[in-house]
Enzyme design. Structure first.
Site, PDB file in Angstrom:
ATOM      1  N   ASP A   1      -2.591 -10.715  -2.313  1.00  0.00           N
ATOM      2  CA  ASP A   1      -3.195 -10.171  -1.096  1.00  0.00           C
ATOM      3  C   ASP A   1      -4.644  -9.765  -1.404  1.00  0.00           C
ATOM      4  O   ASP A   1      -4.956  -9.357  -2.521  1.00  0.00           O
ATOM      5  CB  ASP A   1      -2.386  -8.949  -0.652  1.00  0.00           C
ATOM      6  CG  ASP A   1      -2.798  -8.424   0.716  1.00  0.00           C
ATOM      7  OD1 ASP A   1      -2.074  -8.699   1.697  1.00  0.00           O
ATOM      8  OD2 ASP A   1      -3.837  -7.728   0.810  1.00  0.00           O
TER       9      ASP A   1
ATOM     10  N   ASP B   1      -4.440 -12.729   3.572  1.00  0.00           N
ATOM     11  CA  ASP B   1      -5.773 -12.301   4.005  1.00  0.00           C
ATOM     12  C   ASP B   1      -6.845 -12.626   2.967  1.00  0.00           C
ATOM     13  O   ASP B   1      -8.012 -12.300   3.152  1.00  0.00           O
ATOM     14  CB  ASP B   1      -5.767 -10.803   4.363  1.00  0.00           C
ATOM     15  CG  ASP B   1      -4.965  -9.963   3.394  1.00  0.00           C
ATOM     16  OD1 ASP B   1      -4.617 -10.465   2.304  1.00  0.00           O
ATOM     17  OD2 ASP B   1      -4.685  -8.791   3.726  1.00  0.00           O
TER      18      ASP B   1
ATOM     19  N   HIS C   1       0.822  -1.226   0.000  1.00  0.00           N
ATOM     20  CA  HIS C   1       0.000   0.000   0.000  1.00  0.00           C
ATOM     21  C   HIS C   1       0.853   1.272   0.000  1.00  0.00           C
ATOM     22  O   HIS C   1       0.309   2.374  -0.162  1.00  0.00           O
ATOM     23  CB  HIS C   1      -0.931   0.037   1.217  1.00  0.00           C
ATOM     24  CG  HIS C   1      -1.985  -1.031   1.202  1.00  0.00           C
ATOM     25  ND1 HIS C   1      -2.834  -1.223   0.138  1.00  0.00           N
ATOM     26  CD2 HIS C   1      -2.313  -1.981   2.118  1.00  0.00           C
ATOM     27  CE1 HIS C   1      -3.647  -2.238   0.403  1.00  0.00           C
ATOM     28  NE2 HIS C   1      -3.343  -2.725   1.591  1.00  0.00           N
TER      29      HIS C   1
HETATM   30 ZN   LIG Z   1      -4.097  -7.191   2.698  1.00  0.00          ZN
END
Ligand SMILES: [Zn+2]
Length: 317
Positions: A171, A258, A135
């Site tokens: 992810d 995740d 990110h």
């Molecule tokens: Zn993530």
């Protein structure tokens, strides 16, 4: 009967590096924060308990080279992150007293793994690092991420002789930072599967790159509830085709767990077997080039450890 083991019987022909370091535990987050040092402890316990450790090549971690950091991030941003003192970068993203050193080492692990591939010591690697990276944009950290480990690794790869770099990100969250770093660049392909709509809001199918980079970003947004079948299609059909067309010289995997149905932070329904098939497909599509995985998300501790174990098994095949 003599028990026969060893390379003659197909084990450990592929040398797989494993990079982890106590420094990664020094990045602290507030109580109750999902991105905690316990994540790495659970991975290390799994690696030791499951007998994987002896099959892996443990490699030292060094800080990311300055020129690779500056090839991704603005100097002013890096200087701001390096300042001492605990504070929040955004409501999710905490900088603790000693976060700078682990942040440099997390990006450095990817660089070190690539160096070892280049030297012929290993052919694949897994970097068990934190803080995660995907990110982090060139001038903004967010979403638990300070430095974009995969992006810095990609620039390092280019500097040491791998001109075309594939970054694949499974992810559950879209890697807005990685996309931003290479959106107009035709030498780094960014491929991402992620839940959509979801944090951070980017990653629509129409985001395909711009300028020279047009066509070198591929986003596969998946609705909540999507699972193994959607992932099979995304990787077996789309990722394989994009990789064959792009012909990368190396591959960096933003490995976030995740996406698993057991994770508390998102709502995809990917099983253990689904994770195994994703990794297996990536490994087979990139069988002839160096492949370096770097840990991103994954917040259910037992699930995270188990899925990293699955990943390591597939890398060792
Ligand atoms: Zn993530």
């Amino acid at each position: 009967m003599v028990e026969r083991t060893g390379p003659l019987f197909g084990e450990d022909i592929t040398r797989v590096g494993f990079l982890c370091d106590p420094v990664f535990l020094e990045h602290r987050t507030p109580p109750g924060h999902p991105e905690s040092p316990r994540r790495l402890r659970s991975i290390l316990e799994m690696v030791d308990a499951g007998g994987l450790r002896r099959r892996l090549t443990s490699l030292p971690v060094t800080p990311a080279p300055r020129e690779d950091l500056l090839a991704v991030h603005d100097r002013a941003y890096l200087e701001a992150v390096a300042l001492p003192g605990e504070r929040y970068l955004d409501p999710d993203t905490f900088i603790s007293a000693r976060s700078w050193e682990p942040a440099l080492a997390a990006a450095g692990a990817v660089c070190s793994a690539l160096d070892s591939c280049r030297a012929g010591e290993i052919s694949r690697a897994f970097c068990a690092v934190r803080p995660p990276g995907h990110h982090a944009e060139p001038s903004r950290g967010m979403g638990f991420c300070l430095i974009n480990n995969a992006a810095v690794g990609a620039r390092h790869a280019q500097r040491i002789g791998y001109p075309r770099v594939m970054i694949v990100d499974f992810d559950v969250h879209h890697g807005n930072g990685t996309q931003a770093a290479f959106y107009d660049d035709e030498t780094v392909f960014y491929f991402s599967t992620h839940e959509y709509p979801h944090y951070p809001g980017t990653g629509a199918a129409g985001e395909r790159g711009t300028g020279k980079g047009a066509g070198f970003t591929r986003n596969i947004p998946l609705r909540a509830g999507s699972g193994d079948a959607e992932m099979h299609h995304s990787y077996h059909e789309i990722f394989r085709a994009e990789t064959a067309a792009f012909r990368p010289n190396c591959c960096i995997v933003s490995a976030g767990y995740d996406l698993h149905e057991g994770d508390p932070l998102a709502d995809l329904a990917v099983s253990d077997q689904g994770v195994r098939e994703i990794v297996r497909t990536i490994v087979s599509a990139c069988a002839d080039i160096p492949l370096v995985c770097t840990l991103e998300g994954g917040y259910h501790l037992a699930t995270l450890a188990r899925c990293v174990g699955i990943t390591l098994e597939e890398l060792l095949r």
